[in-house]
Design a protein around this motif. Structure first.
Motif, PDB file in Angstrom:
ATOM      1  N   GLU A   5       0.836  -1.195   0.000  1.00 46.30           N
ATOM      2  CA  GLU A   5       0.000   0.000   0.000  1.00 46.30           C
ATOM      3  C   GLU A   5       0.875   1.250   0.000  1.00 46.30           C
ATOM      4  N   TYR A   6       0.807   2.007  -1.085  1.00 50.92           N
ATOM      5  CA  TYR A   6       1.630   3.200  -1.211  1.00 50.92           C
ATOM      6  C   TYR A   6       0.853   4.447  -0.795  1.00 50.92           C
ATOM      7  N   LYS A   8      -0.939   8.020  -0.803  1.00 54.99           N
ATOM      8  CA  LYS A   8      -1.783   8.788  -1.733  1.00 54.99           C
ATOM      9  C   LYS A   8      -1.855  10.236  -1.247  1.00 54.99           C
ATOM     10  N   ARG A   9      -2.035  11.159  -2.185  1.00 55.58           N
ATOM     11  CA  ARG A   9      -1.926  12.572  -1.865  1.00 55.58           C
ATOM     12  C   ARG A   9      -2.965  13.067  -0.861  1.00 55.58           C
ATOM     13  N   ASP A  11      -3.913  11.368   1.749  1.00 51.30           N
ATOM     14  CA  ASP A  11      -3.680  10.718   3.035  1.00 51.30           C
ATOM     15  C   ASP A  11      -3.312  11.738   4.111  1.00 51.30           C
ATOM     16  N   ASP A 383       5.707   6.213  -2.493  1.00 50.24           N
ATOM     17  CA  ASP A 383       4.551   6.460  -3.367  1.00 50.24           C
ATOM     18  C   ASP A 383       4.505   5.524  -4.570  1.00 50.24           C
TER      19      ASP A 383
END
Length: 429
Positions: A5-6, A8-9, A11, A383
């Protein structure tokens, strides 16, 4: 299935740790459009007992690993520009008692392939022709010299980096309200951080940039382990400091002892060891494990403690590298806490088993020099934009791999083996 799980903007991101990993990550994420970033720590940066602070850190591009050599060269451009106020290109000299030191030979091959400036001196006494004020006792030693290396004021650099984060909109929570006690979870997912005082801090994603304290929050004993490395400071007079003006950073790759030129204006001479260090034995609530870690609730540098054998070895290093000042009184000394990793690689990426949790840690005693560019590489891993080779190199190791005790870092360490401090010694920290 492994967690990939990368970030995200949108978050809400909490970064635990205001050292070079945490701050550089925070700044880079703001550049990429992340707008909800909070950094928490026990102290205001520069954190008084962190590994990326005090008066100086070595800046060099001399690596046996091509990736770090390339990154270090890129970072030096940053030191020469946006952080030039804090960078001193004094030159860098590696010494060895062996003509064919394995690590130096590997560095030589990498530098040759890169076309990097470097010179070999089979008779280390030749270094005094390059730096006439070098006092070191070099008879019988071999030397490797790179004029592009030097050192940076770590404390001032971290202050600049923290200010840049603040100006970019990063929020800071410090003191007991910013001291992480444990990870907040809902089921298997991390949803924030429980702190020593005050309400938990909620987050969509938590990034641990906690250095030597990492294993007190999550069990990564197989991947990272803390070790204390001895460092000492001697106050010189202005006239004494002038006698060492224009000398390079020097490290003995046989003993691990290294020293810096005196700092301008303050005239402080610093000596330290890049070795295997000292371990502690501390209980933690994370899986009821015992880990090596500095203390959480107070400044670990406050007592200026060094084990007797470490002080003896630093004195021997002074006698070799700056003999005029071998018996000068200490201004202070302490243990500097490394976050060791099996191969000396950083640990960056999503935790493979815990959603909502990522790591950006594992400096292994050599991360600070990358300050101007480190955040870019970390953010790429967090990311999902990093290439496969970097993600593999810096991944959080699976538990099925050999434990950290079976590894010796990147080959640059020297000196006595890792020693567990006695109960009496640990009480003095």
């Amino acid at each position: 299935m492994a967690n990939t799980e990368y970030l995200k903007r949108n978050d809400a991101i909490v970064i635990v740790g205001a050292g070079v990993f945490g701050l550089s990550t925070a700044l880079e994420l703001t550049k990429r459009g992340f707008q909800n970033i909070t950094v928490i720590d026990r102290f205001m940066p520069p954190v008084v007992d962190g590994s990326s602070v005090d008066i100086s850190r070595v800046i060099r591009s001399d690596y046996a690993d091509p990736l770090y050599a390339r990154m270090a060269s890129e970072a030096i451009h940053g030191w020469q520009n946006e952080y030039s106020d804090f960078y001193h290109q004094s030159g860098f000299v590696m010494l060895s008692e062996e003509l064919n030191n394995i690590y130096i030979n590997s560095v030589r091959r990498v530098n040759l392939a890169r076309g990097s400036p470097m010179t070999d001196h089979p008779d280390a006494e030749d270094i005094k022709n390059v730096y006439p004020r070098v006092q070191a006792r070099l008879s019988g030693l071999h030397a490797y010299h790179n004029p592009s290396g030097g050192w940076a004021n770590a404390q001032a650099s971290i202050q600049r980096l923290a200010l840049r984060c603040s100006n970019a909109g990063v929020m800071f929570v410090l003191g007991r309200q910013g001291t992480a006690h444990s990870l907040r979870t809902e089921g298997a997912r991390v949803t924030g951080v429980n702190v020593v005082q005050g309400s938990p801090i909620a987050a969509s994603q938590v990034i641990l940039s906690t250095g030597a304290w990492t294993n007190t929050l999550v069990n990564l004993n197989h991947a990272v382990s803390a070790s204390g490395q001895p460092v000492g400071f001697i106050k010189l007079t202005e006239e004494e400091a002038k006698r060492l003006a224009g000398t390079p950073v020097m490290i003995n790759m046989t003993t691990g002892i290294f020293c810096f030129p005196p700092t301008p204006e303050s005239n402080i001479l610093k000596i330290a060891r890049h070795g295997y260090g000292y371990a502690t034995s501390m209980s933690t609530d994370v899986g009821s494990t015992t880990v090596s870690s500095p203390h959480r609730d107070y400044n670990n540098a406050r007592n200026s403690f060094l084990p007797a054998d470490a002080e003896r070895d630093l004195r021997a290093g002074l006698a070799q590298l700056v003999p005029e000042f071998a018996n000068h009184p200490w201004m202070s000394h302490r243990l500097c806490w490394y976050t060791d990793t099996p191969e000396g690689d950083f640990v960056v990426g999503p935790h493979p088993e815990i959603p909502g949790l990522s790591l950006a840690t594992g400096g292994a005693g050599h991360a600070f020099k990358f300050l101007p560019i480190l955040g870019k590489y970390i953010a790429n891993c967090l990311d999902g934009t990093a290439d496969d080779a970097l993600r593999e190199k810096w991944r959080v190791r699976p538990r099925t791999m050999d434990s950290i005790e079976n590894k010796s870092g990147d080959g640059s360490r020297a000196g006595p083996p890792l020693r567990l401090l006695s109960i009496t010694e640990q009480a003095k920290l």
